[in-house]
Design a protein around this motif. Structure first.
Motif, PDB file in Angstrom:
ATOM      1  N   VAL A 283      21.245 -37.819  20.166  1.00  0.00           N
ATOM      2  CA  VAL A 283      20.602 -36.710  19.458  1.00  0.00           C
ATOM      3  C   VAL A 283      21.655 -35.867  18.749  1.00  0.00           C
ATOM      4  CG1 VAL A 283      19.178 -34.637  19.695  1.00  0.00           C
ATOM      5  CG2 VAL A 283      18.647 -36.677  21.050  1.00  0.00           C
ATOM      6  N   GLU A 284      22.767 -35.626  19.423  1.00  0.00           N
ATOM      7  CA  GLU A 284      23.861 -34.881  18.802  1.00  0.00           C
ATOM      8  C   GLU A 284      24.413 -35.626  17.586  1.00  0.00           C
ATOM      9  OE1 GLU A 284      25.694 -32.542  22.710  1.00  0.00           O
ATOM     10  OE2 GLU A 284      26.454 -34.534  22.165  1.00  0.00           O
ATOM     11  N   ARG A 285      24.515 -36.937  17.694  1.00  0.00           N
ATOM     12  CA  ARG A 285      25.024 -37.728  16.573  1.00  0.00           C
ATOM     13  C   ARG A 285      24.061 -37.691  15.393  1.00  0.00           C
ATOM     14  NH1 ARG A 285      29.416 -38.769  13.844  1.00  0.00           N
ATOM     15  NH2 ARG A 285      29.661 -40.932  13.169  1.00  0.00           N
ATOM     16  N   LEU A 286      22.755 -37.739  15.667  1.00  0.00           N
ATOM     17  CA  LEU A 286      21.771 -37.605  14.592  1.00  0.00           C
ATOM     18  C   LEU A 286      21.930 -36.256  13.900  1.00  0.00           C
ATOM     19  CD1 LEU A 286      19.233 -38.556  13.037  1.00  0.00           C
ATOM     20  CD2 LEU A 286      17.873 -37.438  14.826  1.00  0.00           C
ATOM     21  N   ARG A 287      22.091 -35.201  14.671  1.00  0.00           N
ATOM     22  CA  ARG A 287      22.299 -33.872  14.092  1.00  0.00           C
ATOM     23  C   ARG A 287      23.522 -33.863  13.181  1.00  0.00           C
ATOM     24  NH1 ARG A 287      24.208 -29.642  18.361  1.00  0.00           N
ATOM     25  NH2 ARG A 287      25.997 -31.025  18.162  1.00  0.00           N
ATOM     26  N   GLU A 288      24.631 -34.468  13.653  1.00  0.00           N
ATOM     27  CA  GLU A 288      25.841 -34.515  12.839  1.00  0.00           C
ATOM     28  C   GLU A 288      25.614 -35.315  11.564  1.00  0.00           C
ATOM     29  OE1 GLU A 288      28.547 -36.343  15.499  1.00  0.00           O
ATOM     30  OE2 GLU A 288      28.655 -34.634  16.877  1.00  0.00           O
ATOM     31  N   ALA A 289      24.876 -36.411  11.685  1.00  0.00           N
ATOM     32  CA  ALA A 289      24.617 -37.258  10.521  1.00  0.00           C
ATOM     33  C   ALA A 289      23.779 -36.526   9.484  1.00  0.00           C
ATOM     34  CB  ALA A 289      23.931 -38.542  10.961  1.00  0.00           C
ATOM     35  N   VAL A 290      22.754 -35.830   9.935  1.00  0.00           N
ATOM     36  CA  VAL A 290      21.898 -35.075   9.018  1.00  0.00           C
ATOM     37  C   VAL A 290      22.709 -33.986   8.321  1.00  0.00           C
ATOM     38  CG1 VAL A 290      19.915 -33.517   8.869  1.00  0.00           C
ATOM     39  CG2 VAL A 290      19.772 -35.591  10.258  1.00  0.00           C
ATOM     40  N   ARG A 291      23.710 -33.453   9.015  1.00  0.00           N
ATOM     41  CA  ARG A 291      24.567 -32.414   8.438  1.00  0.00           C
ATOM     42  C   ARG A 291      25.681 -32.985   7.570  1.00  0.00           C
ATOM     43  NH1 ARG A 291      25.242 -28.404  13.751  1.00  0.00           N
ATOM     44  NH2 ARG A 291      23.102 -27.547  13.716  1.00  0.00           N
ATOM     45  N   GLY A 292      25.748 -34.318   7.462  1.00  0.00           N
ATOM     46  CA  GLY A 292      26.702 -34.914   6.530  1.00  0.00           C
ATOM     47  C   GLY A 292      27.771 -35.805   7.116  1.00  0.00           C
ATOM     48  N   ALA A 293      27.778 -36.026   8.434  1.00  0.00           N
ATOM     49  CA  ALA A 293      28.797 -36.895   9.041  1.00  0.00           C
ATOM     50  C   ALA A 293      28.641 -38.331   8.539  1.00  0.00           C
ATOM     51  CB  ALA A 293      28.680 -36.855  10.561  1.00  0.00           C
ATOM     52  N   ASP A 294      29.754 -39.014   8.383  1.00  0.00           N
ATOM     53  CA  ASP A 294      29.760 -40.408   7.934  1.00  0.00           C
ATOM     54  C   ASP A 294      29.422 -41.305   9.128  1.00  0.00           C
ATOM     55  OD1 ASP A 294      30.182 -42.904   6.881  1.00  0.00           O
ATOM     56  OD2 ASP A 294      32.215 -42.504   6.162  1.00  0.00           O
ATOM     57  N   ILE A 295      28.347 -42.067   9.020  1.00  0.00           N
ATOM     58  CA  ILE A 295      27.930 -42.931  10.128  1.00  0.00           C
ATOM     59  C   ILE A 295      28.075 -44.414   9.784  1.00  0.00           C
ATOM     60  CG2 ILE A 295      26.376 -41.256  11.183  1.00  0.00           C
ATOM     61  CD1 ILE A 295      24.057 -42.697   9.748  1.00  0.00           C
ATOM     62  N   ALA A 296      28.922 -44.726   8.821  1.00  0.00           N
ATOM     63  CA  ALA A 296      29.122 -46.124   8.433  1.00  0.00           C
ATOM     64  C   ALA A 296      29.623 -46.955   9.611  1.00  0.00           C
ATOM     65  CB  ALA A 296      30.091 -46.219   7.258  1.00  0.00           C
ATOM     66  N   VAL A 297      30.518 -46.394  10.420  1.00  0.00           N
ATOM     67  CA  VAL A 297      31.044 -47.120  11.582  1.00  0.00           C
ATOM     68  C   VAL A 297      29.930 -47.388  12.578  1.00  0.00           C
ATOM     69  CG1 VAL A 297      32.576 -46.960  13.573  1.00  0.00           C
ATOM     70  CG2 VAL A 297      33.399 -46.263  11.327  1.00  0.00           C
ATOM     71  N   ASP A 298      29.070 -46.416  12.797  1.00  0.00           N
ATOM     72  CA  ASP A 298      27.944 -46.579  13.714  1.00  0.00           C
ATOM     73  C   ASP A 298      27.028 -47.710  13.238  1.00  0.00           C
ATOM     74  OD1 ASP A 298      28.830 -43.742  13.220  1.00  0.00           O
ATOM     75  OD2 ASP A 298      27.735 -43.372  15.072  1.00  0.00           O
ATOM     76  N   GLN A 299      26.738 -47.695  11.946  1.00  0.00           N
ATOM     77  CA  GLN A 299      25.838 -48.706  11.384  1.00  0.00           C
ATOM     78  C   GLN A 299      26.447 -50.101  11.458  1.00  0.00           C
ATOM     79  OE1 GLN A 299      25.462 -46.729   7.608  1.00  0.00           O
ATOM     80  NE2 GLN A 299      23.438 -45.911   8.090  1.00  0.00           N
ATOM     81  N   ASP A 300      27.751 -50.188  11.228  1.00  0.00           N
ATOM     82  CA  ASP A 300      28.426 -51.479  11.303  1.00  0.00           C
ATOM     83  C   ASP A 300      28.446 -52.011  12.728  1.00  0.00           C
ATOM     84  OD1 ASP A 300      30.185 -53.617  10.112  1.00  0.00           O
ATOM     85  OD2 ASP A 300      31.578 -52.782  11.577  1.00  0.00           O
TER      86      ASP A 300
END
Length: 314
Positions: A283-300
């Motif tokens: 949930v914290e990571r989703l919050r960071e992503a919505v605020r602009g964090a790069d989640i390319a590593v997570d997706q990969d």
């Protein structure tokens, strides 16, 4: 405040809701269910601000900022695309999709539209995994890795009674590999990257899907084995063996107690401090992503894990 709508009324959604309540900057939105009565009852039980008729009704309501998808595995891909097309960030329960190809296509689609798409794989954001990463150098050269997640599901009794249940229904993407096997496989990818090769075996059950299985993966300098089951239990820990020591891990999905045993040394117990609910990190990571964090590593990392699942299913 990021209002998260909930798609699905199973127990995993309740745990997600509990995690949402502990994370600053996020809040609970309405619930969506194909069954209107069930949706209303679930929304009332968890204190959600209303229920919608399916995902489309939830998206049309205009009162959510993100959506958590915990529907049957077989409909994840279609629901992800619908939410992304509506411009709504998505947190989707694992396995995100049935194949790596589906996931990679949806990630490209989401990036093209500038929409967040994240798999709800709690181990990726767990402090226990970070503790393992910190201890790894003390083991010396890693030579063997054994990760396992074996936990008998209460719903297996339904299968034994000849009844249909979603998590064991192959038509809905139900599978012990997809449900529990992804945890040790994801941990392998997170800690060591993707293996050069992987092969495995699975045991089928009466519903037509797999109930348990094992895999062996080859890396440059070590071998790794993974075990998963929804029809048996185990008391065995996961383990990493290095030339200078070994590390026993109580639970690879949420490590809370590590035992480091140096070669010819005295075992050292490492207790991990973590939130009671292991879904807080996602949930914290989703919050960071919505605020602009790069989640390319997570997706990969999700893509790499799904490629291993694809190989084992073949």
């Amino acid at each position: 405040m990021i209002r998260i709508g909930i798609v699905g009324t199973s127990s995993i959604s309740e745990r997600l809701v509990d995690a949402v309540r502990t994370v600053d900057g996020v809040g609970l939105g309405p619930v969506a269910s194909r069954d209107a009565v069930r949706g209303r009852e679930f929304a009332e039980r968890i204190g959600a601000p209303g229920a919608a008729d399916g995902l489309e009704g939830l998206l049309d309501g205009g009162d959510i900022d993100a959506v958590y998808i915990a529907s049957p595995n077989s409909v994840h891909a279609a629901q992800i695309r619908t939410a992304v097309d509506a411009g709504i960030p998505v947190l989707v329960e694992k396995p995100a999709t049935l194949t790596a190809e589906e996931w990679e296509g949806l990630v490209a689609h989401a990036r093209g539209r500038g929409v967040v798409l994240l798999e709800a794989m709690r181990t990726a954001y767990d402090p226990g995994i970070r503790a393992i990463q910190e201890v790894l150098p003390r083991l010396g050269r890693v030579r063997r890795v054994s990760f396992r997640y074996e936990k008998r599901s209460a719903r297996y009794d339904h299968v034994l009674a000849g009844e249909r249940t979603n998590i064991f229904d192959p038509a809905l993407g139900g599978s012990a590999l997809r449900d529990l096997g992804v945890y040790p496989l994801h941990a392998l990818v997170l800690l060591f990257g993707a293996p050069r090769t992987i092969a495995g075996a699975r045991v089928g059950i009466a519903s037509g899907t797999d109930g348990l299985g094992s895999a062996i993966a080859e890396y440059d300098d070590f071998v790794a084995d993974a075990a998963w089951s929804k029809i048996t239990d185990t008391s065995l820990p996961s383990e990493i063996q290095g030339e200078d020591g070994s590390l026993a891990i109580d639970a690879i999905d949420a490590p809370r107690r590590l035992v480091l045993t140096p070669r010819a040394g005295v075992p050292e117990v490492i207790d991990v401090t973590a939130a009671e609910n292991p879904m807080v990190g996602e949930v914290e990571r989703l919050r960071e992503a919505v605020r602009g964090a790069d989640i390319a590593v997570d997706q990969d990392r999700t893509a790499r894990t799904l490629r291993l699942v694809d190989a084992l299913l073949r």
